[in-house]
Enzyme design. Structure first.
Site, mmCIF file in Angstrom:
data_model
loop_
_atom_site.group_PDB
_atom_site.id
_atom_site.type_symbol
_atom_site.label_atom_id
_atom_site.label_comp_id
_atom_site.label_asym_id
_atom_site.label_seq_id
_atom_site.Cartn_x
_atom_site.Cartn_y
_atom_site.Cartn_z
ATOM 1 N N SER A 257 0.782 -1.238 0.000
ATOM 2 C CA SER A 257 0.000 0.000 0.000
ATOM 3 C C SER A 257 0.812 1.285 0.000
ATOM 4 O O SER A 257 0.247 2.373 -0.123
ATOM 5 C CB SER A 257 -0.959 0.011 1.205
ATOM 6 O OG SER A 257 -0.240 0.028 2.420
ATOM 7 N N LYS A 302 -5.875 4.540 8.456
ATOM 8 C CA LYS A 302 -4.774 5.316 7.890
ATOM 9 C C LYS A 302 -5.068 6.816 7.904
ATOM 10 O O LYS A 302 -4.170 7.628 8.136
ATOM 11 C CB LYS A 302 -4.472 4.834 6.476
ATOM 12 C CG LYS A 302 -3.897 3.425 6.467
ATOM 13 C CD LYS A 302 -3.455 2.978 5.089
ATOM 14 C CE LYS A 302 -2.760 1.623 5.182
ATOM 15 N NZ LYS A 302 -2.211 1.153 3.901
#
Length: 363
Positions: A257, A302
């Site tokens: 990611s 996140k």
């Protein structure tokens, strides 16, 4: 004993029993929480995250932070009390254990898989950034992994370059599977390869490899669900040769990611001026060799971690926008991106102060 006292005692004992059950009875769940964020333009653990040699680089300011998610380990057994607390906690997320560790995957297997994905994301980030800068990158198809106990074990090896299958030239990893599955299980398939050792030697000596060999493998039947097909037990990938050295130094991080943020960090260091205009930008997203940005897991964690660190803007994969926009931390602007070009365009707008037309999530 008075009835009221007996009732209170029975209720207390029942509550204690329920609490004990909640503490000692495991439930099939795991927990995700915000992890550390790291500025790809800065240092981590005492050394630069991005180290480039053999090419002129430029000083960069501001932040291009990659973001992470903490997860409980594969062998951790959450109890009911912890699960309820996690469900109620705003910054944590409780998910079924199999979501993080499908098919009984062990901690070691998960770590290995994440490490491989992280390594591949770094390679793709380098390719995507250099393509944006029109810097040529040589690429070829390789044997990425060989399944233990498969027909290919001992015949093909990780790092072997696949030049052709049955005499048909291979240009991308998907070509390998297409050519193999043209066969019926039990039939032979012929690979023309450059052995990994020969390829490594040629790269070291900066020459084109000349030694090739043909390897014939008898296919077997796939064991996955659906229509049975011929396989040899390998996965194909892509390897690259770069015209200069780009090292990404970041330990204890896994998964794909961070690809987008690595690509932007590389681009920033190879171009004059500041890509962020000094602003605090964080983000996430996988990236492929062509610069396409893909979705990731744990987007809500996140964004929370990024904002807590001071981020003002968050580059968000388009496919994650809906989930991220449901609970955006106050003060954080979510910018929708589908490609590295989208991200570079948004950063240009941030530098100029023209943010009215930013492609925001939720618009």
């Amino acid at each position: 004993m008075p009835r009221r006292t007996a009732t209170m005692l029975a209720s207390t004992l029942m509550l204690i029993a329920l609490l004990c059950a909640g503490v000692f009875i495991p439930v099939p769940y795991s927990e995700m929480s915000p992890g550390p964020t790291v500025n790809t333009l800065g240092d981590h653990g005492g050394e630069p995250v991005l180290q480039i040699s053999g090419r002129k680089t430029y000083a960069a300011s501001g932040h291009l932070n990659m973001t992470t998610v903490r997860v409980t380990s594969a062998d951790y057994r959450m109890n009911l009390v912890e699960a309820v607390y996690g469900w109620l906690a705003h910054d944590n997320k409780v998910v079924p254990h199999e979501t993080l560790y499908p098919d009984g995957k062990t901690e070691e297997q998960s770590t290995q898989e994440n490490a491989e994905e992280f390594s591949q994301s770094q390679e793709s980030a380098k390719v995507a950034a250099l393509k944006e800068l029109d810097v040529p990158v040589r690429s070829w198809v390789i044997v990425s992994t060989v399944v233990k106990g498969s027909p290919a074990e001992g015949e093909l090896h990780a790092g072997d370059v696949i030049k052709a299958v049955d005499g048909t030239a291979v240009k991308e990893p998907a070509d390998v599977a297409k050519l193999v599955t043209k066969h019926k299980p039990g039939q032979d398939v012929r690979f023309t390869i450059v052995p990994a050792k020969e390829q490594a030697a040629a790269e070291k000596e900066k020459r084109t490899p000349t030694k090739t060999q043909d390897v014939t493998i008898t296919t077997t039947t796939s064991d996955d669900t659906g229509e049975k097909r011929a396989i040899v037990g390998i996965s194909a990938g892509t390897d690259h040769t770069f015209p200069f050295t780009i090292d990404i130094k970041l330990a204890d991080v896994g998964g794909p990611s961070a690809g987008l943020m690595f690509a932007l960090g590389i681009y920033d260091k190879l171009t004059p001026g500041s890509l962020t205009g000094g602003k605090f930008v964080a983000g996430t997203g996988t990236i492929d060799d062509e610069g396409k940005v893909g979705p990731i897991g744990g987007i809500e964690m996140k964004t929370v971690g990024a904002r807590a660190k001071g981020a003002q803007y968050f580059l968000t994969p388009a496919d994650n926008c809906e989930a991220a926009a449901k609970d955006t931390p106050e003060g954080l602007t979510l910018i929708k991106v589908k490609t590295i070009d989208d991200a570079l365009g948004a950063l240009k707008d941030l530098r100029s102060g023209d943010t009215a037309d930013l492609p925001k999530c939720g618009k």
